[in-house]
Design an enzyme around this catalytic site. Structure first.
Site, mmCIF file in Angstrom:
data_model
loop_
_atom_site.group_PDB
_atom_site.id
_atom_site.type_symbol
_atom_site.label_atom_id
_atom_site.label_comp_id
_atom_site.label_asym_id
_atom_site.label_seq_id
_atom_site.Cartn_x
_atom_site.Cartn_y
_atom_site.Cartn_z
ATOM 1 N N ASP A 46 -12.239 0.841 0.698
ATOM 2 C CA ASP A 46 -11.160 0.470 0.802
ATOM 3 C C ASP A 46 -10.479 2.053 1.872
ATOM 4 O O ASP A 46 -10.330 2.321 1.884
ATOM 5 C CB ASP A 46 -9.638 0.508 -0.124
ATOM 6 C CG ASP A 46 -8.996 0.131 0.922
ATOM 7 O OD1 ASP A 46 -8.865 -1.283 0.992
ATOM 8 O OD2 ASP A 46 -7.883 0.875 1.000
ATOM 9 N N TYR A 51 -6.095 5.597 8.649
ATOM 10 C CA TYR A 51 -6.680 7.071 7.588
ATOM 11 C C TYR A 51 -7.549 7.802 8.737
ATOM 12 O O TYR A 51 -8.054 8.387 8.284
ATOM 13 C CB TYR A 51 -7.045 6.361 6.866
ATOM 14 C CG TYR A 51 -6.680 5.425 5.210
ATOM 15 C CD1 TYR A 51 -5.104 5.203 5.807
ATOM 16 C CD2 TYR A 51 -7.631 4.855 4.292
ATOM 17 C CE1 TYR A 51 -4.391 4.395 4.487
ATOM 18 C CE2 TYR A 51 -6.871 3.932 3.740
ATOM 19 C CZ TYR A 51 -5.363 4.110 3.985
ATOM 20 O OH TYR A 51 -4.659 2.508 2.978
ATOM 21 N N LYS A 76 -8.155 -2.126 7.575
ATOM 22 C CA LYS A 76 -6.895 -2.479 8.136
ATOM 23 C C LYS A 76 -6.375 -2.431 9.368
ATOM 24 O O LYS A 76 -6.723 -1.581 9.850
ATOM 25 C CB LYS A 76 -5.679 -1.912 6.764
ATOM 26 C CG LYS A 76 -6.121 -1.597 5.133
ATOM 27 C CD LYS A 76 -5.440 -1.511 4.433
ATOM 28 C CE LYS A 76 -5.636 -0.807 3.281
ATOM 29 N NZ LYS A 76 -6.417 0.303 3.086
ATOM 30 N N HIS A 109 -2.382 -4.446 7.734
ATOM 31 C CA HIS A 109 -1.867 -3.400 7.084
ATOM 32 C C HIS A 109 0.514 -3.561 7.109
ATOM 33 O O HIS A 109 0.340 -3.005 5.814
ATOM 34 C CB HIS A 109 -1.653 -1.637 7.853
ATOM 35 C CG HIS A 109 -2.449 -0.892 6.856
ATOM 36 N ND1 HIS A 109 -2.467 0.723 7.494
ATOM 37 C CD2 HIS A 109 -2.195 -0.412 6.182
ATOM 38 C CE1 HIS A 109 -2.528 1.534 5.803
ATOM 39 N NE2 HIS A 109 -2.379 0.878 5.356
ATOM 40 N N ILE A 230 -8.009 0.369 -6.822
ATOM 41 C CA ILE A 230 -8.693 0.792 -5.763
ATOM 42 C C ILE A 230 -7.644 2.779 -6.059
ATOM 43 O O ILE A 230 -7.702 2.842 -5.063
ATOM 44 C CB ILE A 230 -8.687 0.696 -4.154
ATOM 45 C CG1 ILE A 230 -7.017 0.522 -4.057
ATOM 46 C CG2 ILE A 230 -9.343 -0.521 -4.270
ATOM 47 C CD1 ILE A 230 -7.002 -0.098 -2.503
ATOM 48 N N LYS A 232 -7.744 6.525 -6.110
ATOM 49 C CA LYS A 232 -8.166 7.879 -4.944
ATOM 50 C C LYS A 232 -8.716 8.716 -5.845
ATOM 51 O O LYS A 232 -7.927 9.137 -6.130
ATOM 52 C CB LYS A 232 -7.438 7.528 -3.662
ATOM 53 C CG LYS A 232 -7.956 9.004 -2.646
ATOM 54 C CD LYS A 232 -6.901 10.201 -2.471
ATOM 55 C CE LYS A 232 -7.400 11.072 -2.339
ATOM 56 N NZ LYS A 232 -6.371 11.548 -2.287
ATOM 57 N N VAL A 234 -10.739 13.014 -4.440
ATOM 58 C CA VAL A 234 -12.200 13.480 -4.379
ATOM 59 C C VAL A 234 -12.198 14.140 -4.523
ATOM 60 O O VAL A 234 -13.931 14.972 -4.548
ATOM 61 C CB VAL A 234 -11.498 14.038 -3.272
ATOM 62 C CG1 VAL A 234 -10.828 13.966 -1.707
ATOM 63 C CG2 VAL A 234 -10.533 15.167 -3.081
ATOM 64 N N ASN A 242 -12.705 7.627 -13.507
ATOM 65 C CA ASN A 242 -11.872 6.222 -13.086
ATOM 66 C C ASN A 242 -12.477 4.878 -12.653
ATOM 67 O O ASN A 242 -12.044 3.848 -12.573
ATOM 68 C CB ASN A 242 -11.802 6.044 -11.588
ATOM 69 C CG ASN A 242 -10.323 8.213 -11.548
ATOM 70 O OD1 ASN A 242 -9.851 7.701 -12.410
ATOM 71 N ND2 ASN A 242 -9.467 7.970 -9.505
HETATM 72 P P1 NAD Z 1 -3.456 7.093 -6.452
HETATM 73 O O1 NAD Z 1 -2.519 6.072 -7.189
HETATM 74 O O2 NAD Z 1 -4.767 6.483 -6.319
HETATM 75 O O3 NAD Z 1 -3.676 8.194 -6.530
HETATM 76 C C1 NAD Z 1 -4.663 9.108 -6.083
HETATM 77 C C2 NAD Z 1 -4.266 10.515 -6.408
HETATM 78 O O4 NAD Z 1 -4.171 10.759 -7.836
HETATM 79 C C3 NAD Z 1 -5.688 11.811 -6.085
HETATM 80 O O5 NAD Z 1 -5.137 12.327 -4.861
HETATM 81 C C4 NAD Z 1 -5.310 12.966 -7.429
HETATM 82 O O6 NAD Z 1 -3.946 13.383 -6.809
HETATM 83 C C5 NAD Z 1 -4.956 12.095 -8.525
HETATM 84 N N1 NAD Z 1 -6.142 11.301 -9.320
HETATM 85 C C6 NAD Z 1 -7.023 10.925 -8.974
HETATM 86 N N2 NAD Z 1 -7.399 10.601 -10.346
HETATM 87 C C7 NAD Z 1 -7.297 11.109 -10.721
HETATM 88 C C8 NAD Z 1 -7.606 11.200 -12.709
HETATM 89 N N3 NAD Z 1 -8.949 10.613 -12.853
HETATM 90 N N4 NAD Z 1 -7.363 12.359 -13.490
HETATM 91 C C9 NAD Z 1 -6.190 12.841 -12.866
HETATM 92 N N5 NAD Z 1 -5.249 12.329 -11.442
HETATM 93 C C10 NAD Z 1 -5.806 11.964 -10.702
HETATM 94 O O7 NAD Z 1 -3.107 7.103 -4.666
HETATM 95 P P2 NAD Z 1 -3.378 5.515 -3.037
HETATM 96 O O8 NAD Z 1 -4.505 7.145 -2.748
HETATM 97 O O9 NAD Z 1 -2.145 6.417 -2.454
HETATM 98 O O10 NAD Z 1 -3.923 4.838 -3.563
HETATM 99 C C11 NAD Z 1 -5.241 4.134 -3.642
HETATM 100 C C12 NAD Z 1 -5.542 3.665 -2.177
HETATM 101 O O11 NAD Z 1 -4.958 2.461 -2.236
HETATM 102 C C13 NAD Z 1 -5.949 4.549 -0.763
HETATM 103 O O12 NAD Z 1 -7.180 5.478 -0.992
HETATM 104 C C14 NAD Z 1 -5.486 3.275 -0.503
HETATM 105 O O13 NAD Z 1 -7.290 3.364 -0.091
HETATM 106 C C15 NAD Z 1 -5.130 2.880 -0.996
HETATM 107 N N6 NAD Z 1 -3.183 2.168 -0.088
HETATM 108 C C16 NAD Z 1 -2.866 1.029 0.470
HETATM 109 C C17 NAD Z 1 -1.674 1.264 1.452
HETATM 110 C C18 NAD Z 1 -1.394 0.851 2.058
HETATM 111 O O14 NAD Z 1 -0.594 0.475 2.543
HETATM 112 N N7 NAD Z 1 -2.212 -0.544 2.167
HETATM 113 C C19 NAD Z 1 -0.816 2.539 1.167
HETATM 114 C C20 NAD Z 1 -1.521 3.737 -0.073
HETATM 115 C C21 NAD Z 1 -2.890 3.561 -0.735
#
Ligand code: NAD
Length: 277
Positions: A46, A51, A76, A109, A230, A232, A234, A242
């Site tokens: 995604d 981004y 998006k 988006h 979905i 995220k 790194v 996950n």
């Molecule tokens: P998320 O809830 O996936 O949180 C990501 C964060 O959680 C990471 O940066 C890390 O700090 C932490 N994390 C990840 N795995 C972990 C683990 N196993 N244990 C502990 N901490 C952990 O937040 P996100 O990235 O904002 O959302 C996921 C995806 O949704 C984004 O990457 C993007 O693709 C999408 N998104 C879309 C919109 C939209 O407007 N459509 C907005 C935000 C995000």
């Protein structure tokens, strides 16, 4: 290896129920992160024009061992490119960066209701779908009133609405609307964006009882609600952690415990007023 579940969209096509989100991953780290995710078994990626890392996603797909037919790529349309003609041009740019011939899923988006362009934009999406360039079309951050307007003025019901959703903000009303109208719910910010959800005492308690991590418990909760999710990361170990959520189940007591977290508060902006282009 994990057995990935899929859900069927309203057009009969399947979508993996878990994917890899790349929001806020810098372009130069994206290829490595997506490569790790593909090796771990993720098949849905995604991204978004906003981004600024579609090229990194494209590089990972091109270099990887997973054929493009086995992948599900979502991007998006960025907010500044709404409108019929601009959406068509911006789509071409994404396809060049992602290096694919047909896109699996393209999303608007944000609705940006104050600019009143999302209906026109949706008509461009419908055209790209009819032309065979996008398999499925959807929206993101749409509220009921925006979905109702598409239903009244356009032909195709969105396959997906990707919205902020997590135990503190479970979006019951929108999920009910989606269920009634055949729209899949896709959760963004699913594990709370690193802002404390995973340290919540109830989540930690369920995780301990299940012998799982807090992230796995919350991601499993999404699966059991019927959402596409979905997360995220790194960090390679977390990327793998996950996806290990298909071999356990939350019972009614666990779900009741997690339901206590609902505060009704968003982490992100309100789509009715968010106007950043
Ligand atoms: P998320 O809830 O996936 O949180 C990501 C964060 O959680 C990471 O940066 C890390 O700090 C932490 N994390 C990840 N795995 C972990 C683990 N196993 N244990 C502990 N901490 C952990 O937040 P996100 O990235 O904002 O959302 C996921 C995806 O949704 C984004 O990457 C993007 O693709 C999408 N998104 C879309 C919109 C939209 O407007 N459509 C907005 C935000 C995000």
């Amino acid at each position: 290896m994990t057995t990935m579940l899929t859900l069927t969209m309203n057009n009969g096509l399947e979508i993996p129920q878990l994917g890899f989100g790349v929001f806020q991953i810098p372009q130069d780290e994206t290829e490595a992160a997506v490569t790790t995710a593909l090796q771990a078994g993720y098949r849905l990626i995604d991204t978004a024009q906003g981004y600024q890392n579609e090229e990194g996603v494209g590089a990972a797909i091109a270099a990887g061992d997973v054929g493009v037919d086995d992948l599900f790529i979502t991007t998006k349309l960025t907010n500044g490119e709404q409108g019929y003609d601009k959406a068509l041009a911006a789509f071409d740019e994404s396809m060049r960066k992602l290096r694919v011939d047909v896109l699996d899923l393209f999303l608007i988006h944000w609705p940006l209701p104050m600019f009143d362009q999302y209906v026109d934009t949706w008509r461009a999406f419908e055209q790209l779908h009819r032309d065979g360039r996008i398999r499925s079309i959807g929206v993101s951050n749409f509220e009921v009133e925006h979905l109702e307007r598409l239903a009244a003025e356009t032909d195709i019901v969105p396959a997906v609405n990707q919205i902020e959703l997590h135990p503190e903000f479970p979006q019951d009303e929108l999920r009910a609307y989606h269920a009634e109208h055949g729209i899949l719910t896709e959760s963004w910010g699913p594990i709370g964006q690193g802002k404390g959800l995973l340290e919540n005492e109830h989540i930690v308690a369920v995780a301990r009882a299940k012998g799982r991590t807090p992230a796995q418990v919350v991601l499993r909760w999404h699966l059991q609600l019927g959402n596409v999710v979905i997360p995220k990361s790194v960090t390679p170990a977390r990327i793998r952690e996950n996806i290990e959520i298909f071999d356990f189940e939350l019972d009614q007591d666990d779900l009741a415990t997690i339901a206590q977290l609902n505060t009704g508060r968003r982490l992100g902006p309100d789509p009715r007023t968010f106007d950043r282009r």
